[in-house]
Scaffold this active site. Structure first.
Site, short mmCIF file in Angstrom:
data_model
loop_
_atom_site.label_atom_id
_atom_site.label_comp_id
_atom_site.label_asym_id
_atom_site.label_seq_id
_atom_site.Cartn_x
_atom_site.Cartn_y
_atom_site.Cartn_z
N LEU A 1 0.81 -1.22 0.00
CA LEU A 1 0.00 0.00 0.00
C LEU A 1 0.84 1.27 0.00
CD1 LEU A 1 -2.91 -0.95 2.43
CD2 LEU A 1 -2.82 -1.11 -0.06
N GLY A 2 2.16 1.12 -0.18
CA GLY A 2 3.01 2.30 -0.34
C GLY A 2 2.87 2.88 -1.73
N LEU B 1 4.38 2.30 -4.50
CA LEU B 1 4.68 1.50 -5.68
C LEU B 1 3.83 0.25 -5.84
CD1 LEU B 1 8.57 1.72 -5.42
CD2 LEU B 1 7.08 3.02 -6.95
N ILE C 1 0.30 -4.10 6.27
CA ILE C 1 -0.22 -4.18 7.64
C ILE C 1 -1.35 -3.18 7.86
CG2 ILE C 1 1.91 -5.07 8.62
CD1 ILE C 1 2.49 -2.19 9.63
N TYR D 1 18.19 4.24 6.34
CA TYR D 1 17.56 3.75 5.12
C TYR D 1 18.63 3.33 4.11
CZ TYR D 1 14.69 3.98 0.83
OH TYR D 1 14.06 3.72 -0.35
N LYS E 1 19.72 -0.47 2.79
CA LYS E 1 19.64 -0.82 1.37
C LYS E 1 20.96 -1.38 0.85
CE LYS E 1 15.35 -0.10 0.36
NZ LYS E 1 14.49 -1.26 -0.01
#
Length: 332
Positions: free
Chosen positions: A21-22, A24, A46, A152, A156
């Site tokens: 649901l972000g 992308l 979630i 972040y 990654k």
């Protein structure tokens, strides 16, 4: 161990998307469902999905920190591709390092282990945030010093290296693209450093004024979301033998806040932009590449963007205007 390519060569993929649901996930799910059928993709998150997302195809609750439940989803649904979008982004991650470490690293380890155990083709996005102040910035190549300074970015780089290690040691079909700033209309900004480039279109069509948290000359790589989705699908479909790397840069354009504002003014001449740099996000942006070198992606699997700055601005203004009209907001 059996090679993870075996189950993707003949039949259509069965895809699980985490963090769906972000910005992308929904668009990628739609693209894949159009190609392989509405039941081919399970979107998960979630949070409770909006009604249009719930109606468009399978959706399930999935917490990437719950290994056992993720394993059940993969086994019960005969998943062959796993797209791992769950993450806390750059600015949000800096405000909550402990949570970012859990989601971005522990969650990643769960996904890596499950992909290896179940012979999945695994896609994990990376980012311009995987580079740091000591990286080459103009352009940043695929292989260079990285040394990011956000949790972040660190998470990654960790993901890139773990995926590559598991590929070479055990044959995991790990694939990773370093996304630029991704610009789209359908999802509100989610705590990233490049989010101004989405918000400026909403502001241009509502108040006519945008206050930017970066300096006007801050140049960063950007990409229209449809190019981002297309790159992801084309990369996932590329035969393994064509890939010389497991992690690739992909590029489309690079621009500054002032340049995108000037392009918007060709359509909306009265747009006013003021600059009030936020120290956290400006420091992050100043450590990131100005441009990506994506020559390896272009050579190995034929990557080519469709949107430049002019096309992006025209499309975003049209899309934001339509969205605001549908939702009953005034449009300037």
């Amino acid at each position: 161990m059996e090679s993870s390519n075996a189950n993707t060569s003949q039949e259509n993929p069965r895809v699980l998307i985490t963090g769906g649901l972000g910005q992308l996930g929904v668009g990628l799910a739609q693209m894949l469902r159009n190609q392989y059928g509405p039941e081919s993709v399970i979107l998960s998150d979630i949070k409770k999905p909006p009604s249009h997302v719930y109606a468009s195809g399978p959706f399930v609750y999935a917490d990437v920190l719950d290994y056992k439940h993720l394993r059940e989803l993969i086994v019960n649904n005969r998943i062959t591709w796993l797209v791992h979008y769950s993450a806390l982004l750059s600015a949000v991650g800096e405000a909550n390092v402990a949570l970012a470490r859990k989601i971005n690293i522990t969650g990643l380890h769960n996904v890596l282990d499950l992909a290896l155990e179940n012979c999945l083709r695994l896609f994990v996005p990376s980012t311009i945030g995987a580079f740091g102040p000591s990286s080459p910035r103009d352009p940043a190549p695929d292989l260079c010093v990285q040394r990011p300074r956000t949790i972040y970015g660190v998470s990654k780089v960790h993901g890139e290296l773990m995926g590559e290690y598991l590929h070479h040691k055990y044959g995991l079909d790990f694939r990773c693209l370093r996304y630029p700033g991704v610009i789209s209309v359908n999802t509100p900004p989610g705590g990233g450093t490049t989010d101004y480039a989405v918000q400026i279109f909403h502001d241009a069509l509502s108040t006519g004024h945008h206050e930017c948290y970066l300096r006007p000359d801050t140049r960063l790589p950007m990409m229209h979301i449809s190019d981002c989705h297309r790159a992801t699908v084309e990369f996932m479909l590329t035969p393994d033998c064509q890939l010389s790397l497991r992690t690739y840069n992909i590029a489309a354009m690079s621009f500054t806040p002032e340049e995108v504002a000037q392009e918007i003014r060709k359509h909306l001449p009265h747009l006013k932009v003021t600059y009030n740099p936020d120290s956290v996000r400006q420091t992050i942006a100043d450590s990131w590449p100005v441009r990506f070198d994506d020559s390896n992606a272009r050579r190995d699997w034929g990557w080519a963007p469709a949107f430049g700055l002019e096309e992006l601005v025209t499309d975003m203004l049209l899309s934001v205007r339509d969205k605001r009209t549908r939702e009953g907001f005034l449009v300037s």
